[in-house]
Design a protein around this motif. Structure first.
Motif, PDB file in Angstrom:
ATOM      1  N   ALA A  23      44.303 -74.408 -20.190  1.00 42.54           N
ATOM      2  CA  ALA A  23      45.462 -73.589 -20.528  1.00 42.54           C
ATOM      3  C   ALA A  23      45.001 -72.211 -20.973  1.00 42.54           C
ATOM      4  O   ALA A  23      43.825 -72.001 -21.316  1.00 42.54           O
ATOM      5  CB  ALA A  23      46.269 -74.259 -21.635  1.00 42.54           C
ATOM      6  N   ALA A  24      45.920 -71.262 -20.950  1.00 37.96           N
ATOM      7  CA  ALA A  24      45.592 -69.897 -21.356  1.00 37.96           C
ATOM      8  C   ALA A  24      45.042 -69.897 -22.779  1.00 37.96           C
ATOM      9  O   ALA A  24      45.629 -70.473 -23.688  1.00 37.96           O
ATOM     10  CB  ALA A  24      46.844 -69.025 -21.273  1.00 37.96           C
ATOM     11  N   GLY A  25      43.897 -69.264 -22.965  1.00 40.38           N
ATOM     12  CA  GLY A  25      43.297 -69.184 -24.292  1.00 40.38           C
ATOM     13  C   GLY A  25      42.494 -70.398 -24.685  1.00 40.38           C
ATOM     14  O   GLY A  25      41.896 -70.419 -25.763  1.00 40.38           O
ATOM     15  N   GLN A  26      42.465 -71.418 -23.849  1.00 44.13           N
ATOM     16  CA  GLN A  26      41.704 -72.618 -24.187  1.00 44.13           C
ATOM     17  C   GLN A  26      40.217 -72.333 -24.063  1.00 44.13           C
ATOM     18  O   GLN A  26      39.770 -71.690 -23.117  1.00 44.13           O
ATOM     19  CB  GLN A  26      42.097 -73.778 -23.282  1.00 44.13           C
ATOM     20  N   GLU A  27      39.452 -72.832 -25.045  1.00 45.06           N
ATOM     21  CA  GLU A  27      38.038 -72.506 -25.093  1.00 45.06           C
ATOM     22  C   GLU A  27      37.273 -73.106 -23.915  1.00 45.06           C
ATOM     23  O   GLU A  27      37.601 -74.169 -23.403  1.00 45.06           O
ATOM     24  CB  GLU A  27      37.428 -73.009 -26.414  1.00 45.06           C
ATOM     25  N   ARG A  53      37.298 -80.938 -23.779  1.00 44.51           N
ATOM     26  CA  ARG A  53      38.574 -80.304 -24.114  1.00 44.51           C
ATOM     27  C   ARG A  53      39.501 -81.293 -24.815  1.00 44.51           C
ATOM     28  O   ARG A  53      40.183 -80.947 -25.782  1.00 44.51           O
ATOM     29  CB  ARG A  53      39.239 -79.760 -22.854  1.00 44.51           C
ATOM     30  N   CYS A  54      39.524 -82.527 -24.329  1.00 52.11           N
ATOM     31  CA  CYS A  54      40.330 -83.557 -24.998  1.00 52.11           C
ATOM     32  C   CYS A  54      39.861 -83.749 -26.433  1.00 52.11           C
ATOM     33  O   CYS A  54      40.675 -83.869 -27.363  1.00 52.11           O
ATOM     34  CB  CYS A  54      40.230 -84.885 -24.242  1.00 52.11           C
ATOM     35  N   ALA A  55      38.550 -83.790 -26.631  1.00 54.54           N
ATOM     36  CA  ALA A  55      38.007 -83.992 -27.971  1.00 54.54           C
ATOM     37  C   ALA A  55      38.377 -82.843 -28.900  1.00 54.54           C
ATOM     38  O   ALA A  55      38.739 -83.064 -30.065  1.00 54.54           O
ATOM     39  CB  ALA A  55      36.491 -84.144 -27.897  1.00 54.54           C
TER      40      ALA A  55
END
Length: 240
Positions: A23-27, A53-55
């Protein structure tokens, strides 16, 4: 979310079907994580990235900032201080779960494709009594691949115990039985001795299991037997 159908109330979980774009801005991955998979193939990179990402989404739900989750000495992710967690992935599915160590001392989850294991694998992961138990379960609920579910339950148990077991656990170290009526399983670890109770779920072509170790009581706390820990939790409401 499928994963939350099997988690204890003290844990939070996040999952993903496949590898959706961030998603936008997701690391992105942290440098320490990038170094771990620098030579990995595309499949390994995608499942590693989505699972991390889930973690991190699970950590956010605990009120914590995103941090690197490199692989620790046991092969499991190295969670931040004060947190226990577990990551799993199989074809088309990735999931992570986390909890504070004040609530749980260890947490284990596992996802597997809903398919049978080979006869050789079945023989290698089960005791004679477990094989008899699986045969009885198959007669009652033939639509479930109980042998694969047993494999998954043992994986969850070993993950939950990985930080506290004196050595790496083997398949013969745990004796697992299932309740088809309640969606629960019980694992007896004779070497500890330890008894863990977890939950299982079958859906969308995936088998899921989860279990946890209770938090260690403060010094001087009474009413807890330290030689035998049984963790039983209620089933959370199913999410749509």
């Amino acid at each position: 979310m499928l994963i939350e159908r099997v988690l204890p109330p003290a844990a939070v979980g996040e999952d993903a079907h496949g590898d959706p774009p961030p998603a936008a801005g997701q690391e992105a991955l942290f440098p320490a994580e990038e170094r771990e998979i620098a030579g990995a193939g595309d499949k390994r990179r995608r499942e590693f990235t989505t699972a991390r990402r889930c973690a991190r989404r699970a950590l956010t739900r605990l009120g914590l900032a995103p941090v690197p989750l490199p692989t620790g000495p046991t092969g499991a992710p190295a969670w931040p201080a004060g947190v226990t967690g577990s990551i799993t992935h199989c074809d088309g599915y990735r999931a992570a779960a986390a909890a504070r160590t004040a609530d749980l001392a260890g947490l284990g989850i596992d996802a597997e494709p809903h398919a049978p294991v080979s006869p050789a694998v079945r023989e290698g992961i089960t005791s004679p009594s477990e094989r008899a138990h699986l045969d009885r379960l198959h007669a009652v609920r033939p639509g479930i691949h109980w042998d694969r579910l047993l494999f998954s339950a043992k994986e969850s148990v070993y993950k939950a115990c990985s930080s506290s077991a004196p050595r790496a656990l083997r398949f013969e170290d745990a004796e697992v039985t299932f309740s088809p009526e309640t969606g629960t399983f019980t694992a007896h670890l004779a070497a500890e001795p330890l008894v863990l109770t977890g939950r299982w779920h079958v859906g969308d072509g995936i088998l899921l299991t989860a279990t946890a170790l209770p938090a260690v009581p403060p010094p001087g706390r009474t009413g807890v037997r330290r030689t035998r820990s049984s963790f039983v939790y209620r089933s959370p409401p199913c999410s749509a």
